[in-house]
Design a protein around this motif. Structure first.
Motif, mmCIF file in Angstrom:
data_model
loop_
_atom_site.group_PDB
_atom_site.id
_atom_site.type_symbol
_atom_site.label_atom_id
_atom_site.label_comp_id
_atom_site.label_asym_id
_atom_site.label_seq_id
_atom_site.Cartn_x
_atom_site.Cartn_y
_atom_site.Cartn_z
ATOM 1 N N GLY A 1 106.691 43.396 53.850
ATOM 2 C CA GLY A 1 105.347 43.283 54.409
ATOM 3 C C GLY A 1 104.927 41.862 54.714
ATOM 4 N N THR B 1 100.470 45.174 48.395
ATOM 5 C CA THR B 1 100.332 46.566 48.818
ATOM 6 C C THR B 1 99.237 47.265 48.029
ATOM 7 O OG1 THR B 1 102.663 46.677 49.429
ATOM 8 C CG2 THR B 1 101.522 48.759 49.071
ATOM 9 N N GLU B 2 99.236 47.047 46.721
ATOM 10 C CA GLU B 2 98.237 47.700 45.883
ATOM 11 C C GLU B 2 96.837 47.150 46.149
ATOM 12 O OE1 GLU B 2 99.747 47.262 41.926
ATOM 13 O OE2 GLU B 2 101.126 48.957 42.151
ATOM 14 N N SER C 1 104.853 41.344 46.864
ATOM 15 C CA SER C 1 104.749 42.432 47.833
ATOM 16 C C SER C 1 104.063 43.640 47.222
ATOM 17 C CB SER C 1 106.147 42.810 48.330
ATOM 18 O OG SER C 1 106.087 43.936 49.180
ATOM 19 N N ARG C 2 104.450 43.987 45.989
ATOM 20 C CA ARG C 2 103.837 45.139 45.326
ATOM 21 C C ARG C 2 102.349 44.925 45.117
ATOM 22 N NH1 ARG C 2 106.151 47.045 39.617
ATOM 23 N NH2 ARG C 2 105.157 45.117 38.911
ATOM 24 N N SER D 1 95.810 46.362 49.005
ATOM 25 C CA SER D 1 95.374 46.800 50.331
ATOM 26 C C SER D 1 94.454 48.011 50.261
ATOM 27 C CB SER D 1 96.578 47.113 51.228
ATOM 28 O OG SER D 1 97.278 48.250 50.745
ATOM 29 N N GLN E 1 101.566 54.608 49.531
ATOM 30 C CA GLN E 1 101.398 53.186 49.291
ATOM 31 C C GLN E 1 101.601 52.866 47.810
ATOM 32 O OE1 GLN E 1 101.595 51.452 52.185
ATOM 33 N NE2 GLN E 1 99.665 50.371 51.926
#
Length: 282
Positions: free
Chosen positions: A114, A167-168, A163-164, A170, A217
């Motif tokens: 991402g 994403t979380e 990245s994790r 988001s 997600q």
């Protein structure tokens, strides 16, 4: 200015190495103490990648030709030969960690996480990042056996964590994450029962489409694939350690039709249930 850094070679070279997924060139930490400002201007950029993480305060970066204030918890990535300009002001109390790296198809790898270079990413203020940066710096400074390999592994860990968390972040993890955790517990508890995604969506007060999006997600899988994976894992366990026949195992894990169960099992494992059990006996 406090500048703590480590380098693969004795000099700060923007080397490009493509034997590994990621190859760290250098890593460091900046904090202004008395100096009122610190400016970096590389019109032609570097031949490697640069990651800069604002751990505290703020810093100013030129992104798409415009100066942006980047607050703590945000990450900036510059790609090869991309113009770099950023400035730290003492009044902004910046603390910035940086990493230079290259690698085999690293651009594809970053995008899979991402991260597109030349952009700003919210990865959060996490205590887990700093120790990893510090481990990389120490390995590059001391250069004990396998320091290069360990530095690369730490860099992969760092990018994966960022990245994790990105994403979380988001979607509202504090609220939605708690709802999804509750649903996941229900799925595990009742994995052999009929699961209706629309009902789970209602439990979370979401539309079905948004629930599926958030679930993927959060877990990396759709709800149906998540349920299937639990059932297949249970079926593998029963095939390995029980004397139940295929029909019985099918019912235990949640499939009324053993032929459908066998088809799903083979699609996910590459073997039919019978083949899987026979392979264990040989």
């Amino acid at each position: 200015m406090i500048n703590i850094s480590g380098y693969v070679s004795d000099a700060d070279e923007d080397m490009v190495e493509e034997k590994n997924i990621i190859s760290v060139n250098s890593c460091g930490y900046y904090r202004l103490v008395k100096q009122t400002s610190f400016e970096t201007n590389r019109p032609a950029g570097r031949s490697d990648y640069q990651l800069l993480y604002v751990a505290a305060g703020s810093a100013r970066f030129k992104i798409d030709g415009k100066i942006q204030v980047v607050e703590e918890g945000y990450l900036v990535i510059f790609g090869p030969c991309e113009p770099q300009y950023y400035i730290y002001y003492l009044s902004d109390n910046p603390e910035v960690y940086w990493l230079h790296f290259s690698g085999a198809e690293i651009d594809i790898y970053l995008k899979s996480l991402g991260f597109n270079h030349g952009a700003v990413f919210k990865v959060g203020v996490k205590n887990e990042y700093i120790p990893i940066f510090e481990k990389i710096i120490k390995e590059l400074q001391v250069k004990r056996s396998y320091f290069f390999e360990l530095s690369n592994l730490y860099a992969l860990e760092l990018l994966s964590l960022m990245s994790r968390n990105m994403t979380e972040n988001s979607f509202n993890l504090s609220h939605i994450g708690e709802q999804l955790q509750y649903v996941i517990k229900l799925i595990h508890k009742n994995s052999n029962e009929r699961h209706i995604v629309t009902e789970y969506a209602k439990l979370c007060s979401m539309s079905t489409c948004w629930f599926i999006h958030c679930f993927k997600q959060y877990t990396g899988k759709t709800p149906q694939q998540y349920i299937t994976d639990i059932r297949i894992a249970k079926a593998k366990e029963l095939l390995s350690y029980s004397s139940y026949n295929i029909t019985e195992i099918s019912l235990i894990v949640g499939y009324d039709n053993p032929f459908y169960f066998s088809r799903i099992f083979k699609k996910n494992t590459g073997h039919s249930p019978r083949e899987y059990r026979n392979r264990l006996d040989t």
